[in-house]
Design a protein around this motif. Structure first.
Motif, PDB file in Angstrom:
ATOM      1  N   PRO A  80       0.812  -1.229   0.000  1.00 23.81           N
ATOM      2  CA  PRO A  80       0.000   0.000   0.000  1.00 23.81           C
ATOM      3  C   PRO A  80       0.840   1.271   0.000  1.00 23.81           C
ATOM      4  CG  PRO A  80      -0.790  -1.563   1.648  1.00 23.81           C
ATOM      5  CD  PRO A  80       0.536  -2.067   1.172  1.00 23.81           C
ATOM      6  N   ASP A  81       0.178   2.371  -0.214  1.00 24.29           N
ATOM      7  CA  ASP A  81       0.816   3.686  -0.213  1.00 24.29           C
ATOM      8  C   ASP A  81       1.513   3.930   1.119  1.00 24.29           C
ATOM      9  OD1 ASP A  81       1.539   6.120  -1.239  1.00 24.29           O
ATOM     10  OD2 ASP A  81      -0.281   7.126  -0.565  1.00 24.29           O
ATOM     11  N   GLY A  82       2.729   4.474   1.057  1.00 23.83           N
ATOM     12  CA  GLY A  82       3.520   4.729   2.256  1.00 23.83           C
ATOM     13  C   GLY A  82       4.667   3.761   2.430  1.00 23.83           C
ATOM     14  N   CYS A  83       4.617   2.607   1.753  1.00 28.95           N
ATOM     15  CA  CYS A  83       5.682   1.608   1.848  1.00 28.95           C
ATOM     16  C   CYS A  83       6.857   2.032   0.968  1.00 28.95           C
ATOM     17  CB  CYS A  83       5.159   0.241   1.416  1.00 28.95           C
ATOM     18  SG  CYS A  83       6.431  -1.031   1.311  1.00 28.95           S
ATOM     19  N   VAL A  84       8.084   1.915   1.480  1.00 32.72           N
ATOM     20  CA  VAL A  84       9.247   2.353   0.705  1.00 32.72           C
ATOM     21  C   VAL A  84       9.503   1.445  -0.493  1.00 32.72           C
ATOM     22  CG1 VAL A  84      10.339   3.513   2.653  1.00 32.72           C
ATOM     23  CG2 VAL A  84      10.865   1.120   2.206  1.00 32.72           C
ATOM     24  N   ILE A  85       9.134   0.155  -0.396  1.00 35.75           N
ATOM     25  CA  ILE A  85       9.305  -0.729  -1.545  1.00 35.75           C
ATOM     26  C   ILE A  85       8.381  -0.290  -2.680  1.00 35.75           C
ATOM     27  CG2 ILE A  85       9.054  -3.097  -2.372  1.00 35.75           C
ATOM     28  CD1 ILE A  85       9.947  -4.094   0.310  1.00 35.75           C
ATOM     29  N   ARG A  86       7.154   0.069  -2.344  1.00 37.43           N
ATOM     30  CA  ARG A  86       6.217   0.605  -3.340  1.00 37.43           C
ATOM     31  C   ARG A  86       6.784   1.889  -3.945  1.00 37.43           C
ATOM     32  NH1 ARG A  86       0.009   1.250  -3.481  1.00 37.43           N
ATOM     33  NH2 ARG A  86      -0.334   3.212  -4.576  1.00 37.43           N
ATOM     34  N   GLN A  87       7.306   2.765  -3.083  1.00 30.16           N
ATOM     35  CA  GLN A  87       7.880   4.022  -3.547  1.00 30.16           C
ATOM     36  C   GLN A  87       9.023   3.774  -4.527  1.00 30.16           C
ATOM     37  OE1 GLN A  87       9.254   6.528  -0.340  1.00 30.16           O
ATOM     38  NE2 GLN A  87      10.478   7.811  -1.707  1.00 30.16           N
ATOM     39  N   CYS A  88       9.902   2.805  -4.208  1.00 30.34           N
ATOM     40  CA  CYS A  88      11.038   2.492  -5.081  1.00 30.34           C
ATOM     41  C   CYS A  88      10.561   1.978  -6.436  1.00 30.34           C
ATOM     42  CB  CYS A  88      11.935   1.446  -4.419  1.00 30.34           C
ATOM     43  SG  CYS A  88      12.847   2.042  -2.981  1.00 30.34           S
ATOM     44  N   ALA A  89       9.548   1.102  -6.423  1.00 30.53           N
ATOM     45  CA  ALA A  89       9.043   0.523  -7.668  1.00 30.53           C
ATOM     46  C   ALA A  89       8.424   1.591  -8.564  1.00 30.53           C
ATOM     47  CB  ALA A  89       8.027  -0.570  -7.350  1.00 30.53           C
ATOM     48  N   ILE A  90       7.536   2.393  -8.008  1.00 32.80           N
ATOM     49  CA  ILE A  90       6.834   3.398  -8.807  1.00 32.80           C
ATOM     50  C   ILE A  90       7.796   4.478  -9.293  1.00 32.80           C
ATOM     51  CG2 ILE A  90       5.123   5.246  -8.659  1.00 32.80           C
ATOM     52  CD1 ILE A  90       3.423   3.406  -6.932  1.00 32.80           C
ATOM     53  N   VAL A 131      13.886 -14.121 -10.964  1.00 32.46           N
ATOM     54  CA  VAL A 131      14.499 -12.803 -10.783  1.00 32.46           C
ATOM     55  C   VAL A 131      14.775 -12.183 -12.149  1.00 32.46           C
ATOM     56  CG1 VAL A 131      16.455 -11.537  -9.832  1.00 32.46           C
ATOM     57  CG2 VAL A 131      15.532 -13.519  -8.606  1.00 32.46           C
ATOM     58  N   LEU A 132      14.265 -10.980 -12.358  1.00 27.65           N
ATOM     59  CA  LEU A 132      14.457 -10.265 -13.612  1.00 27.65           C
ATOM     60  C   LEU A 132      15.658  -9.338 -13.490  1.00 27.65           C
ATOM     61  CD1 LEU A 132      10.724  -9.344 -14.322  1.00 27.65           C
ATOM     62  CD2 LEU A 132      11.964 -11.425 -14.950  1.00 27.65           C
ATOM     63  N   SER A 133      16.526  -9.363 -14.488  1.00 29.89           N
ATOM     64  CA  SER A 133      17.761  -8.574 -14.456  1.00 29.89           C
ATOM     65  C   SER A 133      17.714  -7.475 -15.513  1.00 29.89           C
ATOM     66  CB  SER A 133      18.963  -9.489 -14.699  1.00 29.89           C
ATOM     67  OG  SER A 133      18.919 -10.012 -16.014  1.00 29.89           O
ATOM     68  N   SER A 134      18.838  -6.806 -15.696  1.00 32.55           N
ATOM     69  CA  SER A 134      18.918  -5.753 -16.709  1.00 32.55           C
ATOM     70  C   SER A 134      18.673  -6.313 -18.104  1.00 32.55           C
ATOM     71  CB  SER A 134      20.294  -5.085 -16.643  1.00 32.55           C
ATOM     72  OG  SER A 134      21.335  -6.041 -16.811  1.00 32.55           O
ATOM     73  N   GLU A 135      18.919  -7.620 -18.302  1.00 33.89           N
ATOM     74  CA  GLU A 135      18.656  -8.245 -19.595  1.00 33.89           C
ATOM     75  C   GLU A 135      17.161  -8.262 -19.925  1.00 33.89           C
ATOM     76  OE1 GLU A 135      20.370 -12.089 -19.405  1.00 33.89           O
ATOM     77  OE2 GLU A 135      22.442 -11.368 -19.384  1.00 33.89           O
ATOM     78  N   HIS A 136      16.329  -8.133 -18.883  1.00 34.46           N
ATOM     79  CA  HIS A 136      14.883  -8.107 -19.084  1.00 34.46           C
ATOM     80  C   HIS A 136      14.349  -6.672 -19.148  1.00 34.46           C
ATOM     81  CE1 HIS A 136      15.745 -12.021 -17.091  1.00 34.46           C
ATOM     82  NE2 HIS A 136      14.879 -12.473 -17.976  1.00 34.46           N
ATOM     83  N   GLY A 137      15.248  -5.707 -19.195  1.00 32.58           N
ATOM     84  CA  GLY A 137      14.835  -4.319 -19.337  1.00 32.58           C
ATOM     85  C   GLY A 137      14.285  -3.673 -18.088  1.00 32.58           C
ATOM     86  N   VAL A 138      14.594  -4.237 -16.917  1.00 37.30           N
ATOM     87  CA  VAL A 138      14.044  -3.669 -15.684  1.00 37.30           C
ATOM     88  C   VAL A 138      14.829  -2.414 -15.288  1.00 37.30           C
ATOM     89  CG1 VAL A 138      13.279  -5.927 -14.881  1.00 37.30           C
ATOM     90  CG2 VAL A 138      15.513  -5.082 -14.182  1.00 37.30           C
ATOM     91  N   PRO A 139      14.168  -1.416 -14.728  1.00 38.54           N
ATOM     92  CA  PRO A 139      14.877  -0.214 -14.265  1.00 38.54           C
ATOM     93  C   PRO A 139      15.593  -0.469 -12.950  1.00 38.54           C
ATOM     94  CG  PRO A 139      12.537  -0.028 -13.795  1.00 38.54           C
ATOM     95  CD  PRO A 139      12.710  -1.305 -14.576  1.00 38.54           C
ATOM     96  N   ASN A 140      16.637   0.284 -12.717  1.00 38.69           N
ATOM     97  CA  ASN A 140      17.397   0.166 -11.466  1.00 38.69           C
ATOM     98  C   ASN A 140      16.571   0.679 -10.292  1.00 38.69           C
ATOM     99  OD1 ASN A 140      19.692  -0.844 -12.754  1.00 38.69           O
ATOM    100  ND2 ASN A 140      20.443   1.213 -13.216  1.00 38.69           N
ATOM    101  N   VAL A 141      16.788   0.058  -9.148  1.00 36.74           N
ATOM    102  CA  VAL A 141      16.124   0.489  -7.910  1.00 36.74           C
ATOM    103  C   VAL A 141      17.151   0.526  -6.785  1.00 36.74           C
ATOM    104  CG1 VAL A 141      13.815  -0.353  -8.490  1.00 36.74           C
ATOM    105  CG2 VAL A 141      15.453  -1.904  -7.427  1.00 36.74           C
ATOM    106  N   PRO A 142      16.959   1.378  -5.786  1.00 39.16           N
ATOM    107  CA  PRO A 142      17.887   1.411  -4.649  1.00 39.16           C
ATOM    108  C   PRO A 142      17.653   0.235  -3.711  1.00 39.16           C
ATOM    109  CG  PRO A 142      16.092   2.938  -4.287  1.00 39.16           C
ATOM    110  CD  PRO A 142      15.901   2.402  -5.675  1.00 39.16           C
ATOM    111  N   ALA A 143      18.579   0.035  -2.796  1.00 38.97           N
ATOM    112  CA  ALA A 143      18.378  -0.951  -1.743  1.00 38.97           C
ATOM    113  C   ALA A 143      17.559  -0.318  -0.618  1.00 38.97           C
ATOM    114  CB  ALA A 143      19.728  -1.433  -1.213  1.00 38.97           C
ATOM    115  N   ILE A 144      17.107  -1.151   0.292  1.00 38.71           N
ATOM    116  CA  ILE A 144      16.418  -0.644   1.479  1.00 38.71           C
ATOM    117  C   ILE A 144      17.196  -1.074   2.717  1.00 38.71           C
ATOM    118  CG2 ILE A 144      14.135  -0.635   0.420  1.00 38.71           C
ATOM    119  CD1 ILE A 144      13.552  -3.238   1.910  1.00 38.71           C
TER     120      ILE A 144
END
Length: 301
Positions: free
Chosen positions: A202-212, A258-271
């Motif tokens: 839900p809104d407020g979660c840092v994992i959600r924030q990183c993904a969006i 697990v999807l990697s850069s080969e799958h075109g996924v954008p970079n995300v920070p760690a938590i």
């Protein structure tokens, strides 16, 4: 630094607890500055302790480049959990000799949108060792726990934050850092999807924030295919093909791809998992130390 590589039998007699403590704190906090604040020691003193420890052992423990810590060497990674255990067992032994018992009540908040291995086991063991201790546990999302801390309805809590945020108070400490990974039930290339079916918290979660934030940064459309505050529900939804999610490294299973850069996924920070201790007193300080030892995992620094 030239190390004296010894081939004779090594019994570790020259190694001190202070050297091990310096190594553990620098490794855990990723640098000398924060470790020095926590231990109340200067950076040169910590550096000297670790240098002598490395010389006694005969190998490097911390990889430094131009004065900056890059990470632990393989030998450092091997030593870190053992060093933590030595320090913890020494504390336990001293408390046993003093017949010290934790007494009182602690209101503890734990995240239900993040799976923490060994948390229930650690609390159970602590209660068994200290029968006069009462722990009241509230499981909720990190935003809810933060609000309860502000209202002084919790004595301490574990929350999630984006890694790299400074810890500017003595009431907060990093338990560990977790890289995030895009996952799905099977290989999917982001460029082949018009919209990303996002399985998220839900809104407020840092994992959600990183993904969006990551998807919006690269201009990739998405929709919320499944939203849940339950960590296990999110994992299950991804495993059953309801969409693509973002999960911490420790939670990955064979059922998830697990999807990697080969799958075109954008970079995300760690938590980072952060322990907040707002209540003052020896009871809370000692219990916080217990949690840090029990829940901390080897971190990349």
């Amino acid at each position: 630094m030239k190390l004296d590589i010894r081939t004779d039998r090594f019994d570790g007699r020259g190694i001190t607890l202070e050297q091990l403590r310096a190594f553990v704190f620098v490794a855990t906090h990723g640098g000398f500055a924060k470790a020095g604040e926590e231990l109340g020691r200067t950076q040169p003193t910590l550096s000297l302790s670790i240098k002598r420890l490395e010389e006694d052992i005969g190998c490097r423990l911390i990889d430094r480049r131009q004065g900056t810590i890059i990470g632990l060497t393989n030998e450092g990674k091997q030593l870190l959990p053992a060093a933590k255990d030595i320090l913890f067992r020494m504390t336990q032994a001293l408390q046993s000799v003093r017949k010290f018992q934790l007494r009182g009540k602690i209101a503890l908040g734990v995240p239900d949108d993040f799976s923490i291995r060994n948390l229930h086991k650690a609390i159970s063991c602590c209660l068994e060792e200290h029968p006069e201790l009462k722990i009241e546990i509230t499981a909720a999302s990190s935003p809810v726990l933060s609000a309860l801390l502000e209202k002084q309805q919790l004595d301490m809590a574990i929350t999630k934050e984006i890694a790299g945020q400074p810890i500017n108070t003595n009431h907060k400490s990093i338990l560990r850092i977790e890289p995030l990974h895009w996952v799905a039930v099977e290989n999917k290339h982001f460029n082949n999807l018009q919209e990303i079916p996002l399985v998220i918290f839900p809104d407020g979660c840092v994992i959600r924030q990183c993904a969006i934030n990551a998807l919006e940064h690269v201009g990739k459309p998405y929709f919320l295919a499944y939203v849940s505050a339950s960590f296990e529900n999110v994992k299950s939804a991804i495993a059953h093909g309801l969409g693509i999610g973002l999960l911490p490294r420790h939670s990955l299973t064979d059922a998830l791809c697990v999807l990697s850069s080969e799958h075109g996924v954008p970079n995300v920070p760690a938590i980072q998992l952060v322990l907040h201790v707002t209540a003052q007193g020896k009871l809370y300080t000692l219990f916080a130390d217990y949690l840090r030892h029990s829940l901390s995992e080897e971190m990349s620094v």
